[in-house]
Design an enzyme around this catalytic site. Structure first.
Site, mmCIF file in Angstrom:
data_model
loop_
_atom_site.group_PDB
_atom_site.id
_atom_site.type_symbol
_atom_site.label_atom_id
_atom_site.label_comp_id
_atom_site.label_asym_id
_atom_site.label_seq_id
_atom_site.Cartn_x
_atom_site.Cartn_y
_atom_site.Cartn_z
ATOM 1 N N HIS A 52 -5.070 13.488 -8.603
ATOM 2 C CA HIS A 52 -4.613 12.158 -8.192
ATOM 3 C C HIS A 52 -3.103 12.166 -7.952
ATOM 4 O O HIS A 52 -2.333 12.370 -8.883
ATOM 5 C CB HIS A 52 -4.974 11.172 -9.304
ATOM 6 C CG HIS A 52 -4.567 9.758 -9.059
ATOM 7 N ND1 HIS A 52 -3.618 9.123 -9.830
ATOM 8 C CD2 HIS A 52 -4.999 8.859 -8.135
ATOM 9 C CE1 HIS A 52 -3.483 7.881 -9.394
ATOM 10 N NE2 HIS A 52 -4.299 7.688 -8.385
ATOM 11 N N GLU A 70 -5.064 14.898 -3.636
ATOM 12 C CA GLU A 70 -5.003 13.607 -2.948
ATOM 13 C C GLU A 70 -3.701 13.388 -2.192
ATOM 14 O O GLU A 70 -2.627 13.719 -2.683
ATOM 15 C CB GLU A 70 -5.154 12.466 -3.963
ATOM 16 C CG GLU A 70 -5.302 11.122 -3.252
ATOM 17 C CD GLU A 70 -5.052 9.910 -4.127
ATOM 18 O OE1 GLU A 70 -4.277 9.984 -5.090
ATOM 19 O OE2 GLU A 70 -5.645 8.859 -3.813
ATOM 20 N N ASP A 120 -1.942 10.022 -0.429
ATOM 21 C CA ASP A 120 -1.880 8.623 0.011
ATOM 22 C C ASP A 120 -0.952 8.612 1.210
ATOM 23 O O ASP A 120 0.127 9.214 1.162
ATOM 24 C CB ASP A 120 -1.277 7.735 -1.085
ATOM 25 C CG ASP A 120 -2.221 7.541 -2.257
ATOM 26 O OD1 ASP A 120 -3.406 7.252 -2.025
ATOM 27 O OD2 ASP A 120 -1.759 7.660 -3.405
ATOM 28 N N HIS A 126 2.551 6.586 -2.169
ATOM 29 C CA HIS A 126 1.494 5.703 -2.664
ATOM 30 C C HIS A 126 1.626 4.267 -2.179
ATOM 31 O O HIS A 126 0.639 3.594 -1.890
ATOM 32 C CB HIS A 126 1.445 5.710 -4.187
ATOM 33 C CG HIS A 126 0.364 4.830 -4.729
ATOM 34 N ND1 HIS A 126 0.576 3.521 -5.090
ATOM 35 C CD2 HIS A 126 -0.962 5.055 -4.919
ATOM 36 C CE1 HIS A 126 -0.569 2.982 -5.490
ATOM 37 N NE2 HIS A 126 -1.505 3.893 -5.403
ATOM 38 N N GLU A 155 -5.980 9.144 1.628
ATOM 39 C CA GLU A 155 -6.194 7.691 1.613
ATOM 40 C C GLU A 155 -5.346 6.997 2.669
ATOM 41 O O GLU A 155 -4.138 7.213 2.759
ATOM 42 C CB GLU A 155 -5.851 7.095 0.237
ATOM 43 C CG GLU A 155 -6.102 5.581 0.229
ATOM 44 C CD GLU A 155 -5.859 4.875 -1.102
ATOM 45 O OE1 GLU A 155 -5.662 5.570 -2.123
ATOM 46 O OE2 GLU A 155 -5.856 3.640 -1.108
HETATM 47 CA CA CA Z 1 -4.853 6.802 -3.792
#
Ligand code: CA
Length: 339
Positions: free
Chosen positions: A24, A51, A53, A66, A160
């Protein structure tokens, strides 16, 4: 309850498939989130997926960050003090990539009512003026692909789209910008190595139905009470009908962990919702967020207990964690027990 017990006994008698470990924001339990250092560490810790973002710069470049804002994880307020909007926030979309490159990333911080800044997670990397920058999505993919080659691994991207509706209102189509980068780097049809995730179901439908993206999509689930995007109805998406709907465009869901774990019964047993089973019955994978050693849900006494509830009892297919090494250690321990 008997169904629950069956699942647990299956885990001990057959070799249950390991859930995927998603780092994450990188290994952000140890290094500032979304820095390349945190991504390299996550790679070294054996994360299955790392991950990203993604938000856009003023010149439309996907960067790994993020928030759509810059002030909680960078020194923007010191470097560009006159660039905040009327709401006292600094938006990444107001800065060119060249300007973003002048910023230094640091641990996530918060301001108290007196304006004093402190770390959100005080036991993590120190909240020092950083020497780490904000990467572009292309740079991060290059790092991961390079480490895959030098370390002989195949690590997944888990990207994301942050606030796609908001970006559209600012004049940018972030889905197209991200797909372009994936195409340039040869990832656009690596269906076993890339997930695209978003809280906004409309953005996922657009990717699937309009852009004909073949990559697996993950519908993130928040809570309506968070009031983050009133155009998405998370209560509906968690119902059987909502899950039927999700299954028409997505490969899985990314629920908030408290949508699966509902505290403890008087007996001490964890209360587990039927969301995982309902989603899996429709062929959807379940990848809850966020597993943090230093932010445990109520009633859970340590990180291994949290992992046991979700992996051995709820049977999730993957999880987002700030501590990929600890999740790996848990899985190896589980493997030893099953032999
Ligand atoms: Ca995220």
């Amino acid at each position: 309850m008997s169904k629950q017990n069956n699942r647990v006994s299956q885990v001990h008698h057959s070799k249950a498939r390991d859930p995927i470990i998603i780092a994450h924001r990188g290994a952000c339990g140890y290094l500032p989130e979304h820095t390349l250092a945190a991504k390299a560490l996550a790679h070294a810790m054996g994360a299955d997926y790392i991950e990203q973002d993604v938000v856009l710069t003023r010149d439309g470049i996907p960067i790994v960050l993020h928030d759509i804002h810059l002030e909680t994880t960078t020194d923007v307020a010191h470097r560009f003090p006159d660039r905040m909007r009327d709401d006292n926030r600094y938006y990444a979309i107001d800065f060119s990539l060249e300007e973003i490159r002048q910023l230094r990333a640091h641990e996530r911080s918060q301001l108290d009512s007196g304006g004093v800044e402190s770390a959100v997670f005080p036991d993590r990397f120190p909240l020092t003026p950083g020497f780490l920058g904000i990467p572009t999505l292309a740079e991060e993919i290059e790092l991961i692909a390079g480490l895959d080659q030098s370390r002989g691994r195949s690590t997944g991207l888990y990207i994301e789209l942050k606030a796609p509706n908001w970006h559209r209102a600012q004049g940018h189509d972030m889905a197209i910008a991200i797909i372009d980068i994936l195409e340039q780097r040869g990832y656009a049809d690596r269906e076993s190595q890339v997930f695209l995730q978003c809280f906004d179901d409309k953005a996922l439908r657009y990717l699937r139905n309009d852009l004909h993206c073949s990559l697996p999509l993950i519908q993130l689930l928040g809570e309506n009470a968070w009031n983050e995007d009133t155009t998405v109805d998370y209560d509906y998406l968690q119902t059987p009908e909502g899950l039927d709907d999700i299954a028409t465009y997505a490969a899985g869901i990314g629920p908030f962990l408290m949508q699966i774990y509902g505290g403890k019964a008087d007996s001490g047993k964890p209360l587990i919702s039927d969301l995982t089973a309902n989603a899996q019955a429709r062929g959807l994978q379940v990848h809850p967020y966020t597993f943090r050693r230093d932010l445990l849900p109520e009633g859970v006494s340590d990180f291994n207990e949290l992992l046991d509830i979700f992996i051995n009892q709820a049977g999730v297919d993957g999880l987002f964690t700030d501590f990929p090494d600890l999740a790996h250690r848990f899985l190896r321990y589980r493997e030893e027990l099953s032999q």
